[in-house]
Scaffold this active site. Structure first.
Site, PDB file in Angstrom:
ATOM      1  N   SER A 131       0.828  -1.210   0.000  1.00 22.22           N
ATOM      2  CA  SER A 131       0.000   0.000   0.000  1.00 22.22           C
ATOM      3  C   SER A 131       0.853   1.247   0.000  1.00 22.22           C
ATOM      4  O   SER A 131       1.966   1.257   0.511  1.00 22.22           O
ATOM      5  CB  SER A 131      -0.924   0.028   1.220  1.00 22.22           C
ATOM      6  OG  SER A 131      -1.667   1.225   1.202  1.00 22.22           O
ATOM      7  N   LYS A 185      -4.458  -6.638   4.219  1.00 20.91           N
ATOM      8  CA  LYS A 185      -4.483  -5.555   3.222  1.00 20.91           C
ATOM      9  C   LYS A 185      -5.927  -5.215   2.846  1.00 20.91           C
ATOM     10  O   LYS A 185      -6.293  -4.054   2.665  1.00 20.91           O
ATOM     11  CB  LYS A 185      -3.687  -5.956   1.978  1.00 20.91           C
ATOM     12  CG  LYS A 185      -3.800  -4.990   0.786  1.00 20.91           C
ATOM     13  CD  LYS A 185      -3.227  -3.643   1.112  1.00 20.91           C
ATOM     14  CE  LYS A 185      -3.148  -2.576   0.053  1.00 20.91           C
ATOM     15  NZ  LYS A 185      -3.843  -2.548  -1.135  1.00 20.91           N
ATOM     16  N   HIS A 188      -7.337  -3.167   5.556  1.00 20.12           N
ATOM     17  CA  HIS A 188      -6.746  -1.827   5.403  1.00 20.12           C
ATOM     18  C   HIS A 188      -7.550  -1.024   4.379  1.00 20.12           C
ATOM     19  O   HIS A 188      -7.922   0.127   4.606  1.00 20.12           O
ATOM     20  CB  HIS A 188      -5.274  -1.958   4.960  1.00 20.12           C
ATOM     21  CG  HIS A 188      -4.718  -0.696   4.356  1.00 20.12           C
ATOM     22  ND1 HIS A 188      -5.011  -0.311   3.054  1.00 20.12           N
ATOM     23  CD2 HIS A 188      -3.935   0.293   4.857  1.00 20.12           C
ATOM     24  CE1 HIS A 188      -4.421   0.849   2.806  1.00 20.12           C
ATOM     25  NE2 HIS A 188      -3.761   1.226   3.872  1.00 20.12           N
ATOM     26  N   ASN A 189      -7.812  -1.636   3.224  1.00 17.47           N
ATOM     27  CA  ASN A 189      -8.530  -0.906   2.170  1.00 17.47           C
ATOM     28  C   ASN A 189      -9.963  -0.582   2.594  1.00 17.47           C
ATOM     29  O   ASN A 189     -10.481   0.483   2.283  1.00 17.47           O
ATOM     30  CB  ASN A 189      -8.553  -1.707   0.866  1.00 17.47           C
ATOM     31  CG  ASN A 189      -7.235  -1.633   0.135  1.00 17.47           C
ATOM     32  OD1 ASN A 189      -6.191  -1.500   0.755  1.00 17.47           O
ATOM     33  ND2 ASN A 189      -7.269  -1.722  -1.172  1.00 17.47           N
ATOM     34  N   GLU A 192      -9.806   2.287   4.714  1.00 23.80           N
ATOM     35  CA  GLU A 192      -9.543   3.450   3.838  1.00 23.80           C
ATOM     36  C   GLU A 192     -10.874   3.988   3.269  1.00 23.80           C
ATOM     37  O   GLU A 192     -11.102   5.201   3.251  1.00 23.80           O
ATOM     38  CB  GLU A 192      -8.598   2.978   2.733  1.00 23.80           C
ATOM     39  CG  GLU A 192      -8.244   3.974   1.674  1.00 23.80           C
ATOM     40  CD  GLU A 192      -7.364   3.311   0.600  1.00 23.80           C
ATOM     41  OE1 GLU A 192      -6.380   2.619   0.935  1.00 23.80           O
ATOM     42  OE2 GLU A 192      -7.686   3.469  -0.590  1.00 23.80           O
TER      43      GLU A 192
END
Ligand code: NBP
Length: 484
Positions: A131, A185, A188-189, A192
């Site tokens: 990222s 991940k 995480h997104n 986001e």
């Protein structure tokens, strides 16, 4: 043939691949570059990589021949079929102990599958979240590797060398087995998506309720970036708000209000549903993008569906801006608490030994959600690795308590004025639900038993299931008890 000289091969010469290669080169690693369209190898060597130690290859066989053993091959290509196609092409040329790394935005289920099937062939597989976009790849991304644990000692130096650093700590550590890296991940997104939606709601309230202009809003975001909201997304929002195009007008106000998405937020929400975890803020953020894309319908509906009568804001503007800041901060705390709830549940299901403080550190720098706040999360898990919920940590408990009054004022004002704030509102509803000893689910259980004989437990005797013949004409046979 000369002795192999390359430390690692990188397949995929688009924006991420090229920048990651240059980053590896800066850190002293020799990289062999390859791409499906091989003309891009020549173009890269002649331009961006000119004067570096980067070497190129025009076939998989040539690329593998240039690699030191155990061979490390990293892919940064479009997720999905392209990754499987390259794995198939690599197989005849690799030998036991060689390592294939997928750094694309792959689904964690694909990484689980690839890890297992390559292990059967004696090969090691790593699915790594990467990222930070173009700049991150070039100067220090957040890296979240997981897969075959035996691969870690062979890639650790490269990965931790090129990753972002917080002080001297690398924003990269081994996440766990199988698809753990890509799962982290994915979350995480998802987070986001939530953070971006929170910025949108703050912008919408400042513009729609307070009638603030772009320079003024930019200044507010700039101020916020100096305090507890200090983060990459608040920083870029400061720039975006005041950015003017060639005609001297604010570009943001000319951009069509339909948000795109490439799937990782949706995958997070789907996984939350699968795990039975109430990750409501990310869910709302994904749905807000879906609603935004119904532009045609919204234009039509705006002509027919009335909202509340317009009310001019006549309160203290600076005070309300501070309420918005606190609503954003409290909602953000809830969103991260939900994200970590999901990680904990997934870890249970997949038998991953996740280090939550380590994950907060991986996200602390380099990636899109990087922020000062992630340092506070790391501290919370450092204090108590088994913390059940971030909301129960003293620091966050105090923060939410301090913000609560403002948060309620902002959500009430937005509801009364007809300004949608789905993320602020769902975060508050979650908070109120999570802190409630009693919720009205007793009625759901009664209804389920009434119409479907699904049984219920009694407060006084949990673990034992009862069925009542509510109408007098139903039978006494009950349905079996299980949770989907
Ligand atoms: P893209 O996602 O645009 O992928 C371009 C690369 O994929 C090129 O090397 C292209 O080869 C190759 N490729 C495609 Br497209 N289809 C292929 C196929 N069927 N077979 C073989 N190769 C194929 O590049 P990117 O934006 O650099 O992203 C790379 C990966 O990193 C993606 O998984 C992305 O989701 C992820 N990622 C991107 C970002 C970002 O900010 N862009 C951030 C984090 C992660 P060609 O040149 O021959 O067409």
């Amino acid at each position: 043939m000369s002795a192999p000289t390359a430390d690692i091969a990188l397949i995929g010469l688009a924006v991420m691949g090229q920048n990651l290669i240059l980053n590896m080169n800066d850190h002293g690693f020799v990289v062999c570059a390859y791409n499906r369209t091989t003309s891009k190898v020549d173009a890269f060597l002649a331009n961006e990589a000119k004067g570096t130690k980067v070497i190129g290859a025009h076939s998989i066989q040539e690329m593998v021949g240039k690699l030191k053993k155990p061979r490390r091959v990293m892919m940064l290509v479009k997720a999905g079929g392209a990754v499987d196609a390259f794995i198939e092409q690599l197989l005849p040329h690799l030998e036991k102990g060689d390592i294939i790394i997928d750094g694309g935005n792959s689904e964690y289920t694909d990484s689980e599958r690839r890890c297992k099937s390559l292990a059967e062939k004696g090969l090691l597989f790593v699915g790594s979240g990467v990222s930070g976009g173009e700049d991150g790849a070039r100067y220090g991304p957040s890296l979240m590797p997981g897969g075959s644990t035996a691969a870690w000692p062979h890639i650790k130096e490269i990965f931790q060398g090129i990753s972002a650093k917080v002080g001297t700590d690398p924003c990269c550590d081994w996440v766990g087995d199988g698809g753990a890296g890509h799962y982290v991940k994915m979350v995480h997104n998802g987070i986001e998506y939530g953070d971006m939606q929170l910025c949108c709601e703050a912008y919408s309230l400042m513009k729609g309720v307070l009638g603030m202009g772009n320079e003024e809003m930019s200044k507010v975001f700039g101020e916020w970036n100096k305090g507890e909201l200090d983060s990459f997304l608040i920083e870029i929002t400061t720039d975006i708000l005041k950015f003017k195009d060639e005609s001297g007008e604010y570009l943001l106000e000319k951009i069509r209000d339909t948000a795109g998405q490439k799937g990782t937020g949706k995958w997070t929400a789907i996984s939350a549903l699968d795990q039975g975890m109430p990750v409501t803020l990310i869910g709302e953020a994904v749905f807000a993008r879906c609603l935004s894309s119904l532009k045609g319908e919204r234009i039509e509906a705006s002509k027919h569906l009335p909202g509340p009568a317009a009310v001019k804001f006549d309160g203290d503007k600076a005070e309300f801006v501070e309420h918005i800041r606190k609503a954003l901060y409290a909602s953000k705390i809830v969103s991260y608490a939900q994200g970590f709830m999901l990680l904990r549940e997934a870890a249970k299901q997949f038998n991953w030994n996740l280090n939550y403080g380590g994950i907060a550190l991986m996200w602390r720098g380099g990636c899109i959600i990087r922020s000062r706040f992630l340092g506070n999360i790391k501290e919370a898990f450092d204090k108590d690795a088994n913390l059940t919920n971030l909301l129960l940590d003293d620091f966050f408990k105090k923060a939410i308590t301090d913000c609560q009054d403002s948060w309620r004022k902002v959500v009430s004002a937005s509801v009364l004025r007809g300004v949608p704030t789905p993320a602020f509102s769902t975060a508050l509803a979650f908070y109120d639900g999570y802190r409630s000893e009693v919720v009205p689910a007793n009625l759901i259980q009664a209804q389920r038993d009434y119409f479907g004989a699904h049984t219920y437990e009694l407060l006084a005797n949990p673990g034992t299931f009862h069925h009542t013949n509510w109408t007098g004409h139903g039978g006494n046979v009950s349905s079996s008890t299980y949770n989907a």
